[in-house]
Each structure stands twice: as C-alpha cells, then as structure tokens.
Design a protein around this motif. Structure first.
Motif, PDB file in Angstrom:
ATOM      1  N   THR A  20     -10.246   1.406   1.255  1.00  8.31           N
ATOM      2  CA  THR A  20     -11.100   2.719   0.997  1.00  8.31           C
ATOM      3  C   THR A  20     -10.649   3.500   1.949  1.00  8.31           C
ATOM      4  OG1 THR A  20     -12.908   1.576  -0.117  1.00  8.31           O
ATOM      5  CG2 THR A  20     -13.208   3.534   0.725  1.00  8.31           C
ATOM      6  N   ASN A  30      -5.847   9.009   2.551  1.00  2.54           N
ATOM      7  CA  ASN A  30      -4.175   9.710   1.082  1.00  2.54           C
ATOM      8  C   ASN A  30      -4.945  11.153   0.495  1.00  2.54           C
ATOM      9  OD1 ASN A  30      -1.338   8.933   1.504  1.00  2.54           O
ATOM     10  ND2 ASN A  30      -3.248   7.450   2.083  1.00  2.54           N
ATOM     11  N   CYS A  64      -7.893   3.399   2.849  1.00  2.00           N
ATOM     12  CA  CYS A  64      -6.287   3.684   2.831  1.00  2.00           C
ATOM     13  C   CYS A  64      -6.259   5.400   1.714  1.00  2.00           C
ATOM     14  CB  CYS A  64      -4.961   3.245   2.772  1.00  2.00           C
ATOM     15  SG  CYS A  64      -4.798   2.273   3.890  1.00  2.00           S
ATOM     16  N   THR A  65      -7.195   4.471   1.413  1.00  2.00           N
ATOM     17  CA  THR A  65      -7.505   6.179  -0.364  1.00  2.00           C
ATOM     18  C   THR A  65      -8.136   7.566   0.039  1.00  2.00           C
ATOM     19  OG1 THR A  65      -7.745   4.027  -1.696  1.00  2.00           O
ATOM     20  CG2 THR A  65      -8.614   6.137  -2.905  1.00  2.00           C
ATOM     21  N   ASN A  66      -8.662   7.428   0.888  1.00  6.79           N
ATOM     22  CA  ASN A  66      -9.743   7.925   1.462  1.00  6.79           C
ATOM     23  C   ASN A  66      -9.176   9.048   2.768  1.00  6.79           C
ATOM     24  OD1 ASN A  66     -11.845   7.562   0.201  1.00  6.79           O
ATOM     25  ND2 ASN A  66     -13.122   7.187   1.945  1.00  6.79           N
ATOM     26  N   ASP A 126      -0.511   4.109   1.433  1.00  5.77           N
ATOM     27  CA  ASP A 126      -0.207   5.042   2.408  1.00  5.77           C
ATOM     28  C   ASP A 126       1.489   4.757   3.153  1.00  5.77           C
ATOM     29  OD1 ASP A 126      -1.087   5.616   4.912  1.00  5.77           O
ATOM     30  OD2 ASP A 126      -2.669   5.628   4.765  1.00  5.77           O
ATOM     31  N   CYS A 154       0.669  -1.496  -0.180  1.00  7.91           N
ATOM     32  CA  CYS A 154      -0.342   0.011  -0.068  1.00  7.91           C
ATOM     33  C   CYS A 154       0.215   1.165   0.048  1.00  7.91           C
ATOM     34  CB  CYS A 154      -0.602  -0.114   1.215  1.00  7.91           C
ATOM     35  SG  CYS A 154      -2.010   1.483   1.086  1.00  7.91           S
ATOM     36  N   ARG A 173      -4.761   1.732  -8.990  1.00  7.78           N
ATOM     37  CA  ARG A 173      -4.887   1.280  -7.452  1.00  7.78           C
ATOM     38  C   ARG A 173      -3.098   1.718  -6.931  1.00  7.78           C
ATOM     39  NH1 ARG A 173      -8.377  -3.506  -4.726  1.00  7.78           N
ATOM     40  NH2 ARG A 173      -7.986  -2.272  -2.760  1.00  7.78           N
ATOM     41  N   ARG A 174      -3.377   2.258  -5.939  1.00  2.98           N
ATOM     42  CA  ARG A 174      -2.181   2.330  -4.816  1.00  2.98           C
ATOM     43  C   ARG A 174      -2.401   1.946  -3.436  1.00  2.98           C
ATOM     44  NH1 ARG A 174      -0.473   8.177  -5.598  1.00  2.98           N
ATOM     45  NH2 ARG A 174       0.731   7.412  -3.703  1.00  2.98           N
ATOM     46  N   TYR A 175      -3.988   2.054  -3.437  1.00  2.00           N
ATOM     47  CA  TYR A 175      -4.159   1.766  -2.023  1.00  2.00           C
ATOM     48  C   TYR A 175      -4.867   0.244  -1.896  1.00  2.00           C
ATOM     49  CZ  TYR A 175      -2.728   6.284  -1.729  1.00  2.00           C
ATOM     50  OH  TYR A 175      -1.709   7.687  -2.070  1.00  2.00           O
TER      51      TYR A 175
END
Length: 179
Positions: free
Chosen positions: A160, A166, A162-164, A139, A137, A155-157
């Motif tokens: 959801t 960041n 971790c996405t949110n 993050d 991930c 996709r990097r995370y």
C-alpha cells in the motif's frame, strides 16, 4: 484466483518473507517471526528462537531468486530445494483447513517447511504458466516482489505504501501539468 488455497498461501508467505528483509525491515525479531507464523497459518514445529529466526531470514535471497526466475529455470531450483529438505509430498487436513499438500514432516524446522511449501507452490505456478503473477514492484525506488492474485492482473506495487506514493506522484504530476 488461479491457484488453490495452499499454493496461494505459500506464495503470499514467501513474498512477505522476501519483502520483509527489504527496507523498511518488518521481520527482525522472534516476536515478528511469531506473528509471521500465525498470520500465514503455519502448523507444526515453531521453536521461537534467534536461531530459527536467522534460518528463516536466510531463505529470503533464495526465495527471491526462485520467485523471479525465468520459467525454464524454476524447475532446477524447485527440484534442488525439494531434494535438500527430503520432500515427500502428502495430503493432510487440519481442523480448519481442507485437504492440502505438505511436503515435509510437521516436526521439520520451520525454514525447511517454508522452503518446501514455496517450492511446491512454484510447481503449480510453472505448470499453469502463471509466472507473470510474480514481478518486481513498479515503484522505481523499491525492489519488493509483487504477487498478483487479482483476476485482471492489475497489481503493480508490492505494498500500500508504494501504491500510495505512486498515486500521489501521479496526482502531483497531473496538477502540475494542468497549471
């Protein structure tokens, strides 16, 4: 998606299992294991016991090592895992799923089936040279594994959450820079 449905499913299952033992732990009870079993469409033996839960959770470090191994190291790990569980691949079809591979008998313990299916999936990953689909991930505070099955490899995370986190941090940084 570059993989067949059974390969993608095995990779998703393995990734979820590896990430489930990282904080916040999401696979800790037999009931959680029951949900995992249903969510990933497993068939065959499912004991629903604490012993089975411990055996499945015990796979997480090995699966993490397999999913993140350099491509040339995966073959040895896969071969050892398939040998360990006595894998004999065969084509099977279920009522709601077309032909796909099973590597061990449906009566084998769940942890053996997960190990075999993940190893078989990694055969496809290596053969198609798609190791970049698996990563840690992005993050900085997370060690989760990202499985990127997107067409554009964006996709990097791992989740959801971790996405949110960041996206919010980037938004705050932009606002602070604009002030």
């Amino acid at each position: 998606m570059p993989f067949t449905h059974d390969t993608a499913g095995a990779l998703q299952s393995a990734t979820e299992l590896v990430n489930a033992v990282e904080p916040p732990v999401t696979l800790a009870t037999v009931a959680d294991l029951d949900g995992f079993f249903r969510r990933h469409g497993y068939t065959g033996r499912h004991d629903g016991t604490e012993e089975e839960l411990r055996a499945v959770l015990g796979l997480a470090p090995r699966l993490r090592d397999l999913l993140l191994a350099p491509r040339d190291d995966v073959a040895g790990l896969v071969n050892a895992m398939l040998s360990e569980v006595g894998a004999v691949p065969r084509l099977v079809r279920h009522e709601h799923e077309d032909w796909h591979l099973h590597a061990v008998d449906d009566g084998a313990p769940l942890d053996h089936r997960i190990l075999a299916e993940t190893a078989m999936a990694m055969v496809d990953v290596v053969r198609s040279d798609e190791m970049s689909r698996l990563a840690v991930c992005a993050d900085t505070g997370c060690d989760g594994i990202v499985l990127d099955l997107s067409r554009n490899r964006s996709r990097r995370y791992c989740s959801t959450t971790c996405t949110n986190r960041n996206a919010q941090a980037a938004h705050r940084a932009r606002r602070a820079g604009a002030s």
